[in-house]
Design a protein around this motif. Structure first.
Motif, PDB file in Angstrom:
ATOM      1  N   THR A 254       0.867  -1.169   0.000  1.00 22.09           N
ATOM      2  CA  THR A 254       0.000   0.000   0.000  1.00 22.09           C
ATOM      3  C   THR A 254       0.908   1.224   0.000  1.00 22.09           C
ATOM      4  O   THR A 254       1.700   1.406   0.931  1.00 22.09           O
ATOM      5  CB  THR A 254      -0.906   0.038   1.235  1.00 22.09           C
ATOM      6  OG1 THR A 254      -1.736  -1.131   1.239  1.00 22.09           O
ATOM      7  CG2 THR A 254      -1.774   1.286   1.217  1.00 22.09           C
ATOM      8  N   THR A 409       3.367  -1.267   4.070  1.00 26.35           N
ATOM      9  CA  THR A 409       2.807   0.060   3.831  1.00 26.35           C
ATOM     10  C   THR A 409       3.933   1.075   3.658  1.00 26.35           C
ATOM     11  O   THR A 409       4.922   1.059   4.389  1.00 26.35           O
ATOM     12  CB  THR A 409       1.901   0.515   4.992  1.00 26.35           C
ATOM     13  OG1 THR A 409       2.664   0.563   6.202  1.00 26.35           O
ATOM     14  CG2 THR A 409       0.736  -0.439   5.174  1.00 26.35           C
ATOM     15  N   THR A 411       4.164   5.165   3.353  1.00 32.15           N
ATOM     16  CA  THR A 411       3.409   6.404   3.478  1.00 32.15           C
ATOM     17  C   THR A 411       4.350   7.589   3.319  1.00 32.15           C
ATOM     18  O   THR A 411       5.375   7.683   4.008  1.00 32.15           O
ATOM     19  CB  THR A 411       2.712   6.492   4.849  1.00 32.15           C
ATOM     20  OG1 THR A 411       1.942   5.297   5.057  1.00 32.15           O
ATOM     21  CG2 THR A 411       1.789   7.696   4.905  1.00 32.15           C
TER      22      THR A 411
END
Length: 460
Positions: A254, A409, A411
């Motif tokens: 992600t 993930t 970010t």
């Protein structure tokens, strides 16, 4: 007379700048009233497009030679004003790594000379703005402030440029055998042959053939030294289509916040370091940027077979803390000043033991110092879950988890405001910004289990 024994001669079009200067100079002359508005050569767009892709041709240069006659009776001062007006647009076209390379020559005490076919009055303001020591160029004869339609000396092209450079060198006490010449054009072979250090740069196809036959090095100033080029594409561009989440079926990615990274201009990307698999996570970020990204990594990585060669081909910057700690910073500064993106892992290495679970991240000050020295913004990246795919205790990633792969993930946050006066405080702010991008678990202090601690240490 100069004390320097050698000089550095630099062609303008397709060498110092990435394309032809003609359209910019012509627009400036129209704006100054030297040329009438709307006056263009038949097929001009095609001519310049061909020139930018394949270099000079005899017919194209014949038109440049005939320009002296077309300028008869025109104001020399107006042309010089046009040259001054063209400075900023020309500076915008300078190749990203050109000034870095020329700065290295200047550091050796060499004079830097612009050597171009373009008219002296048009390019002299640009040469002065870029801090050239002198200019060798075509000169239009001037009487009572007006051009006569004749040249002073030879047309600075081919053998004529070589002879003008020889004359300049003789007048300035310069040894051509100790001099350098940078050019893209096969028609500059006479000059390249006259100096001791020829540099075919962004060479046209015919000059490439000559350079290969004479074993001259082929160079470019649109990317870092050592990064190869295949039909205008770096290895980054060739690898990029294959760097996709689907290429790692044993992990689920992600990635959020890619819009925080500028599409152009210098930027420092700062990330935490949890696993060898961080490289894959950051590669996915780089692939989405659609622009080459340089990265700083341990010298050991670049010493490894295959991986090291690939890293250098991608423009990676080796960090050797033992023998040359300042060299990596110098290369990173050069990349940022060339408008590139550079990835830095301030932690330097993956934390071991209890340090791996610390909620407060600590880093070295390199990224903060680079930002202060170059003005490049710093964008934080928080990575989580890569240690589940490839823990430090394992020599290879776990590629068997295809049914229930770990979630990774990535970010990306907005640029971090820095004071640029205290590198330690700025580094603390950067690392805090990275932590803010991690899950809540990353910010909770806890006592890890023996099994968790074991996974943070190398298998040896």
């Amino acid at each position: 007379m100069s004390d320097a024994t050698g000089a550095v001669f630099v062609d303008l079009d397709r060498t110092l700048i990435g394309s032809a200067s003609g359209p910019i100079l012509q627009a400036a002359m129209v704006a100054e009233g030297v040329l009438p508005a709307g006056r263009k050569l038949p097929g001009e767009r095609f001519l310049y497009g061909f020139y930018n892709s394949f270099g000079e041709t005899v017919p194209f240069m014949a038109l440049a030679r005939a320009a002296a006659r077309l300028m008869k009776g025109r104001s020399a001062d107006a042309v010089r004003r046009a040259g001054a007006a063209a400075v900023e647009p020309l500076i915008d076209l300078i190749q990203p790594w050109a000034l870095e390379a020329l700065g290295a020559h200047r550091g050796e005490g060499r004079l830097i000379v612009l050597a171009t076919t373009s008219p002296l009055d048009l390019v002299a303001p640009f040469a002065n703005a870029v801090d050239f020591d002198d200019v060798v160029a075509t000169r239009y004869e001037e009487v009572d402030g007006r051009y006569t339609g004749h040249l002073v000396g030879k047309f600075a092209w081919g053998i004529g440029k070589r002879d003008k450079i020889r004359d300049w060198a003789g007048s300035n006490g310069i040894d051509l055998a100790d001099s350098h010449m940078y050019s893209d054009s096969v028609f500059d072979v006479p000059v390249l042959s006259a100096v001791g250090h020829p540099h075919p740069l962004n060479a046209d196809p015919r000059l490439v053939a000559v350079a290969l036959a004479r074993r001259w090095p082929l160079e470019n100033w649109d990317r870092p030294p050592g990064v190869p080029n295949v039909v205008g594409l770096e290895p980054y561009h060739l690898i990029r289509p294959f760097v996709r989440p689907e290429s790692f079926p044993y992990a689920r990615f992600t990635v959020n916040g890619i819009e925080h990274i500028p599409a152009m201009g210098p930027v420092i990307l700062v990330s935490n370091h949890r696993s060898y698999f961080d490289v894959a996570a950051l590669a996915l970020v780089a692939a989405r940027l659609r622009r080459p990204v340089r990265f700083m990594g341990k010298q050991e990585l670049f010493d490894a077979p295959v991986v090291g060669q690939l890293g250098r081909a991608l423009g990676g910057i080796p960090v050797d803390r033992d023998s040359a700690p300042g060299e990596s910073m110098s290369k990173a500064r050069a990349a940022l000043r060339a408008g590139e993106a550079v990835i830095v892992l301030p932690q330097g290495t993956i934390p071991r033991g209890e340090a791996f679970f610390e909620p407060v991240l600590k880093g070295k000050t390199g990224a903060a110092r680079l930002s202060a020295e170059t003005g490049a913004p710093v964008v934080p990246i928080g990575i989580w879950g890569t240690e589940k795919v490839w823990p430090r205790s394992s020599k290879v990633p776990n590629v068997a988890k295809l049914q229930h792969p770990p979630r990774v993930t990535v970010t990306i946050g907005p640029p971090v405001p820095l004071g640029h006066t205290d590198a330690v405080a700025d580094t603390a702010a950067l690392m805090a910004a990275v932590v803010d991008l991690l899950p809540d678990d990353a910010r909770r202090a806890r006592i890890p289990t023996d099994e968790e601690l074991r996974h943070t240490r190398p298998s040896a």
